[in-house]
Design an enzyme around this catalytic site. Structure first.
Site, short mmCIF file in Angstrom:
data_model
loop_
_atom_site.label_atom_id
_atom_site.label_comp_id
_atom_site.label_asym_id
_atom_site.label_seq_id
_atom_site.Cartn_x
_atom_site.Cartn_y
_atom_site.Cartn_z
N ASP A 16 -4.61 33.18 5.92
CA ASP A 16 -5.05 34.12 6.95
C ASP A 16 -6.57 33.98 7.08
OD1 ASP A 16 -4.91 36.33 8.79
OD2 ASP A 16 -5.66 37.64 7.21
N GLY A 49 -9.49 36.39 15.49
CA GLY A 49 -9.00 37.00 16.74
C GLY A 49 -10.04 37.12 17.83
N CYS A 80 -0.92 35.04 9.71
CA CYS A 80 -1.92 35.49 10.68
C CYS A 80 -1.31 35.36 12.06
CB CYS A 80 -3.15 34.59 10.53
SG CYS A 80 -4.41 34.87 11.78
N ASN A 81 -1.22 36.45 12.77
CA ASN A 81 -0.64 36.41 14.12
C ASN A 81 -1.50 35.54 15.04
OD1 ASN A 81 1.58 38.84 14.51
ND2 ASN A 81 0.13 39.25 12.88
N CYS A 205 -0.99 42.41 13.89
CA CYS A 205 -2.05 41.72 13.13
C CYS A 205 -1.81 42.09 11.67
CB CYS A 205 -3.43 42.17 13.58
SG CYS A 205 -4.77 41.64 12.49
N THR A 206 -1.83 41.10 10.80
CA THR A 206 -1.47 41.37 9.40
C THR A 206 -2.48 42.29 8.70
OG1 THR A 206 -2.48 39.23 8.83
CG2 THR A 206 -0.09 39.28 9.12
N HIS A 207 -3.70 42.34 9.22
CA HIS A 207 -4.69 43.25 8.62
C HIS A 207 -4.29 44.72 8.79
CE1 HIS A 207 -7.45 39.81 8.53
NE2 HIS A 207 -8.29 40.55 7.81
N1 DGL Z 1 -4.88 38.86 10.31
C1 DGL Z 1 -4.99 38.12 11.50
C2 DGL Z 1 -3.89 38.37 12.49
O1 DGL Z 1 -2.79 38.67 12.06
C3 DGL Z 1 -6.34 37.78 12.05
C4 DGL Z 1 -7.33 38.85 12.25
C5 DGL Z 1 -8.65 38.24 12.66
O2 DGL Z 1 -9.19 37.44 11.90
O3 DGL Z 1 -9.12 38.54 13.78
O4 DGL Z 1 -4.05 38.23 13.66
#
Ligand code: DGL
Length: 291
Positions: A16, A49, A80-81, A205-207
């Site tokens: 990610d 993103g 990571c989406n 988003c995984t975050h």
């Molecule tokens: N965790 C990520 C996602 O699922 C990326 C977030 C990012 O870096 O903007 O999209």
């Protein structure tokens, strides 16, 4: 395209832009306690993103090469989406012998659950403006017919980075993060079970899994909040587990190694907080061009 048969031995890579994919790693670890995982947090280059497609594709290729260089990589979970939306097709074309498992916003499960036929989707700008997401949305809307479900999309500028920073500072005070979540939630409209309200919220988003408690307070107790970690873990297990019985008994904590291109201390804090892993599991990848 024919599905790639992954190696049945070796380790599973997970990556990610930062700590978001640890929410997927939590689910993978629960689903496959004897598996060995190598996690890559590309924190020196986050947030994905809010970067160009070219940038995310280049980073995704670089990370894949680094994980391949570590030995017998049997599958790679793109946790990571954004990287899935933008880079997974190019990764599959470039590394045809490696099995990639991606994550994408859970629109289909949301459609199955919503009663009010209004679904909120939180994601990054990169994910929500991608061709891959557009295709997914169209296919889900086509499947929904004759019902008409409305998906309310919210590109959550700044949120993934704020979640990274919150963990890095290890602050107890989450007010700024709560305010940012509230802003994004308010932009989507009213939440609840009444007609016209959003009754289902997709974390695209995984975050965002790491602010689920904050989001829960904002949307209320009745709204379905859907994330993808468990589904991805089940799919990864199905793809990678040998059919013969697996009797290894090594401790889970011996099986996980984490790398970062950002701050080692920050990764150690996140690994301890979210995975209960001691600091020695974390390592710094030093890259001359890291910003
Ligand atoms: N965790 C990520 C996602 O699922 C990326 C977030 C990012 O870096 O903007 O999209």
């Amino acid at each position: 395209m024919a599905q790639i048969e992954p190696n049945k031995s070796g380790f599973i890579g997970v990556f990610d832009s930062g700590i978001g994919g640890l929410s997927v790693l939590q689910a993978l670890r629960a689903e496959m306690p004897q598996e060995r995982f190598v996690y890559w947090a590309d924190r020196g280059f986050a947030p994905y993103g809010e970067r160009s497609d070219e940038f995310v594709i280049e980073r995704s290729h670089f990370v894949t090469q680094q994980l391949l260089a570590q030995g017998s990589l049997k599958a790679l979970v793109v946790a990571c989406n954004t990287a899935t939306a933008v880079a997974i097709e190019s990764l599959r074309a470039t590394f045809p012998n490696l099995a990639f498992i991606g994550v994408e916003p859970a629109l289909k499960p949301a459609l199955a659950q919503t009663q009010t036929l209004r679904v909120g989707v939180m994601g990054t700008q990169g994910t929500l403006s991608s061709l891959r997401f557009d295709k997914l949305l169209r296919s889900v809307l086509a499947d929904a017919k004759p019902k008409t479900c409305e998906f309310v999309l919210q590109a959550c500028k700044g949120l993934a980075l704020a979640i990274e920073q919150q963990t890095e500072k290890s602050l107890e005070d989450t007010q700024a993060l709560e305010d940012l979540c509230a802003q994004h939630v308010q932009c989507m409209g009213s939440f609840g079970l009444e007609p016209g309200q959003i009754d289902t919220l997709v974390l695209g988003c995984t975050h965002y899994v790491f602010v689920q408690d904050i989001l829960r307070k904002l949307v209320g107790p009745d709204v379905n909040i859907i994330s993808t970690g468990e589904a991805v873990a089940k799919q990864t297990k199905r793809l990678t587990t040998p059919t013969s019985s697996h009797t290894e008994t090594t401790k889970v904590s011996n099986q996980i190694q984490l790398w970062t291109t950002g701050s080692l201390e920050a990764l150690q804090l996140a690994a301890s907080r979210w995975l209960d892993l001691p600091a020695h599991h974390c390592q710094l990848f030093q890259t001359p061009s890291a910003k």
